[in-house]
Design an enzyme around this catalytic site. Structure first.
Site, PDB file in Angstrom:
ATOM      1  CD  GLU A  87       0.019  17.241   8.438  1.00 52.06           C
ATOM      2  OE1 GLU A  87      -0.682  17.378   9.485  1.00 52.06           O
ATOM      3  OE2 GLU A  87       0.653  16.260   8.246  1.00 52.06           O
ATOM      4  CB  CYS A 113       8.171  14.096   4.416  1.00 47.92           C
ATOM      5  SG  CYS A 113       6.878  12.839   4.774  1.00 47.92           S
ATOM      6  CB  CYS A 120      -5.136   9.217   2.598  1.00 45.50           C
ATOM      7  SG  CYS A 120      -4.270   7.557   1.823  1.00 45.50           S
ATOM      8  CB  CYS A 124      -3.123   2.810   7.324  1.00 44.14           C
ATOM      9  SG  CYS A 124      -2.494   2.470   5.780  1.00 44.14           S
ATOM     10  CB  CYS A 127      -2.759   6.736   9.012  1.00 38.89           C
ATOM     11  SG  CYS A 127      -2.824   8.196   8.062  1.00 38.89           S
ATOM     12  N   GLY A 170      -1.676  10.993   2.043  1.00 36.82           N
ATOM     13  CA  GLY A 170      -2.080  10.511   0.579  1.00 36.82           C
ATOM     14  C   GLY A 170      -1.041   9.205   0.261  1.00 36.82           C
ATOM     15  CD  GLU A 171      -0.341   4.606  -2.212  1.00 36.92           C
ATOM     16  OE1 GLU A 171      -0.091   4.043  -0.972  1.00 36.92           O
ATOM     17  OE2 GLU A 171       0.590   4.536  -3.061  1.00 36.92           O
ATOM     18  CB  SER A 202       6.632   6.163   0.436  1.00 38.68           C
ATOM     19  OG  SER A 202       6.069   5.401   1.813  1.00 38.68           O
ATOM     20  CB  SER A 225       3.946   1.492   4.205  1.00 29.92           C
ATOM     21  OG  SER A 225       4.372   2.956   3.920  1.00 29.92           O
ATOM     22  CG  LEU A 226       5.891  -5.546   4.583  1.00 29.09           C
ATOM     23  CD1 LEU A 226       4.978  -5.836   3.424  1.00 29.09           C
ATOM     24  CD2 LEU A 226       7.187  -6.442   4.657  1.00 29.09           C
ATOM     25  CG  HIS A 227       3.481  -0.662   8.291  1.00 32.02           C
ATOM     26  ND1 HIS A 227       4.816  -0.062   8.583  1.00 32.02           N
ATOM     27  CD2 HIS A 227       2.809   0.167   7.528  1.00 32.02           C
ATOM     28  CE1 HIS A 227       4.445   0.930   7.947  1.00 32.02           C
ATOM     29  NE2 HIS A 227       3.675   1.285   7.430  1.00 32.02           N
ATOM     30  CG  ASN A 301       5.099   9.943  16.861  1.00 26.69           C
ATOM     31  OD1 ASN A 301       5.165  10.043  18.134  1.00 26.69           O
ATOM     32  ND2 ASN A 301       5.392  10.641  15.977  1.00 26.69           N
ATOM     33  CB  CYS A 344       1.403  11.892   7.558  1.00 31.62           C
ATOM     34  SG  CYS A 344       0.515  10.378   7.294  1.00 31.62           S
TER      35      CYS A 344
HETATM   36  S1  SF4 Z   1      -0.510   5.722   6.370  1.00 29.67           S
HETATM   37 FE1  SF4 Z   1      -0.414   6.860   4.041  1.00 29.67          FE
HETATM   38  S2  SF4 Z   1      -1.600   5.271   2.901  1.00 29.67           S
HETATM   39 FE2  SF4 Z   1      -1.977   4.820   4.724  1.00 29.67          FE
HETATM   40  S3  SF4 Z   1      -3.973   5.982   5.280  1.00 29.67           S
HETATM   41 FE3  SF4 Z   1      -2.215   7.331   5.760  1.00 29.67          FE
HETATM   42  S4  SF4 Z   1      -1.649   8.648   4.431  1.00 29.67           S
HETATM   43 FE4  SF4 Z   1      -2.711   6.723   3.655  1.00 29.67          FE
END
Ligand code: SF4
Length: 358
Positions: A87, A113, A120, A124, A127, A170-171, A202, A225-227, A301, A344
Site C-alpha cells: 500500500e 507514505c 513486516c 507491533c 498493527c 514494513g520496517e 520512520s 515510533s516510540l509509543h 485508529n 497501514c
Molecule cells: S507498525 Fe510498522 S514496524 Fe510495526 S509491525 Fe506494523 S509495519 Fe512493522
C-alpha cells in the site's frame, strides 16, 4: 523475468547504456515525461529502445485499487510482479502561502507514505500489517515506483514539491540497502528531485541500523515510533523492544546527524487508558532531554478485532499541553484518511479477506 528500470541509479544505468548521457535521457523519460513504453523514448536510437524493451520493464506495479477519503487522502493498493500487494497513501496537506497583497492563500502540498516491505517482521501489537507476517523486501525500484504511479494517477507535475515518508508497510531499516538506494534515486536531479531533507525514514527503533543509517549520511530525516516511555509497556506494544530497548534507541538518536534546521520526529500512538496519562507525558519529556525533538501524538485508529481504543480528545490535549509547557514541540495528528482505514495494512487486509490479494 524483466529487470525493473527504476531499480537503477543513473550511474548504474550509465554503465549499461553507453554513452552515459543516455541514462540521463532515460531518467527524463521515466521520471519527468512518465513514459509508458521504451518505444516512446524517441531521442534514443531505435536499436537501444528495442534492447531496453527486451530487458527491462517500466511497470513493476499494477494499481489494484484506490480509495479516496473525504479529507482528500488517497489510499492505493499495488500488486507486484509476484502477486504480492503493498500500500501507499497520498496525503494532501495545505501549506499557508501569501499573495503579494498579504492576503492568505493555500497551496496544495503532498506527502506520500510508502511501503518498504511486503508484510513486516517487527510484529507491533497495534498493527494490521504485522498480523500477515513477513513476505519479502521491496527492491529500490518497487519503492520508487509507488510514488511514480501516484504522480501519474494524480497528474502531479514532476517538479511539484512532495514529501516522502517511509511509513507504510514494513520496517524500512530492516531493508536498509534498498531504502538507501531509493533515497538516492528519488533525489536525483535528473529524476524526481525529491531532496533527502524532504524524505523521512520512520523506524520502530532498530538502534544498530539507526547508527548505520547515520553513518551513511544521506541527509534524510528520522522518525522514531516510540509509543511508550517504559520498556515493559513498549515490549507489549512492540516486541522488538526486547532486542532494542528505549535507552539504546535514545543513544542511537543522539548520535544521528540531524540536519541543522530539522528535528527528530517521535511518533507516539496514543491508546486510550494505555499510554495517554500525564505520568507518561512527564517521562517522555525526560527521555527527550538534550535531543532536538518534535513529538507527533497520533490518535489510535481502531480496526476490527482490536481491543485498543481511540483516546479522548481532552486527554490528547492535556498530554500535548504538558509537552508544550516543557518546551517540547508537539502536534496532534488527526487520523488522516480515517474513513478509508488509512492505518497501514488495513486496505491490504480487506483484500486478503475478500481473497483478492496476497
Ligand atoms: S507498525 Fe510498522 S514496524 Fe510495526 S509491525 Fe506494523 S509495519 Fe512493522
Amino acid at each position: 523475468m524483466k529487470k525493473i528500470i527504476q531499480d537503477y541509479t543513473k550511474e548504474e544505468l550509465g554503465e549499461i547504456v553507453k554513452p552515459p548521457f543516455r541514462a540521463k535521457q532515460i531518467y527524463n523519460w521515466v521520471y519527468h515525461k512518465h513514459a509508458d513504453s521504451f518505444g516512446q523514448m524517441e531521442n534514443l536510437p531505435k536499436a537501444m529502445r528495442a534492447e531496453l524493451e527486451e530487458e527491462f520493464t517500466l511497470h513493476p506495479l499494477t494499481m489494484l485499487s484506490r480509495q479516496e477519503s473525504r479529507d482528500g487522502s488517497v489510499k492505493y493498493l499495488f500488486e507486484l510482479h509476484d502477486g504480492h500487494t503493498v500500500e501507499a497513501v497520498l496525503l494532501l496537506m495545505k501549506e499557508a502561502q501569501y499573495h503579494e497583497d498579504g492576503t492568505l492563500k493555500h497551496h496544495r502540498r503532498y506527502t506520500v507514505c510508502i511501503s518498504s516491505q511486503v508484510g513486516c517482521k517487527v510484529g507491533c501489537a497495534f498493527c494490521l500489517t504485522a498480523k500477515g507476517g513477513f513476505m519479502r523486501d521491496l527492491s529500490a525500484g518497487e519503492i520508487v515506483a509507488q510514488v511514480l504511479e501516484i504522480y501519474k494517477d494524480q497528474g502531479i507535475p514532476s517538479n511539484h514539491r512532495v514529501n516522502l515518508v517511509y511509513m507504510g508497510m514494513g520496517e524500512p531499516l530492516d531493508n536498509l540497502e534498498n531504502v538507501a538506494k531509493a533515497v538516492k534515486i528519488f533525489s536525483d536531479m535528473d529524476g524526481m528531485s525529491i531532496s533527502p531533507n524532504r524524505q523521512t525514514i520512520s523506524t520502530s527503533g532498530l538502534s544498530s541500523k539507526i547508527e548505520k543509517l547515520g553513518a551513511m549520511d544521506l541527509g534524510v530525516n528520522l522518525a522514531i515510533s516510540l509509543h511508550a516511555v517504559d520498556d515493559e509497556l513498549r515490549q507489549q506494544l512492540m516486541p522488538i523492544n526486547k532486542a532494542y530497548n528505549i535507552a539504546s534507541i535514545m543513544e542511537a538518536v543522539r548520535n544521528f546527524p540531524v540536519n541543522q534546521r530539522k528535528k527528530v520526529l517521535f511518533e507516539y500512538l496514543v491508546i486510550k487508558d494505555v499510554n495517554d496519562d500525564l505520568g507518561a507525558a512527564k517521562k517522555l519529556v525526560k527521555l527527550l532531554n538534550g535531543i532536538k525533538a518534535k513529538v507527533n501524538l497520533i490518535y489510535f485508529n481502531p480496526y476490527p478485532g482490536t481491543d485498543f481504543k481511540r483516546p479522548d480528545p481532552e486527554d490528547m490535549r492535556r498530554f500535548q499541553e504538558y509537552l508544550l509547557s516543557k518546551g517540547v514541540l508537539c502536534t496532534i495528528r488527526e487520523s488522516k484518511g480515517l474513513d478509508i482505514s488509512a492505518a497501514c495494512g488495513q486496505l491490504r487486509e480487506q483484500k486478503l479477506q475478500e481473497g483478492g490479494a496476497q
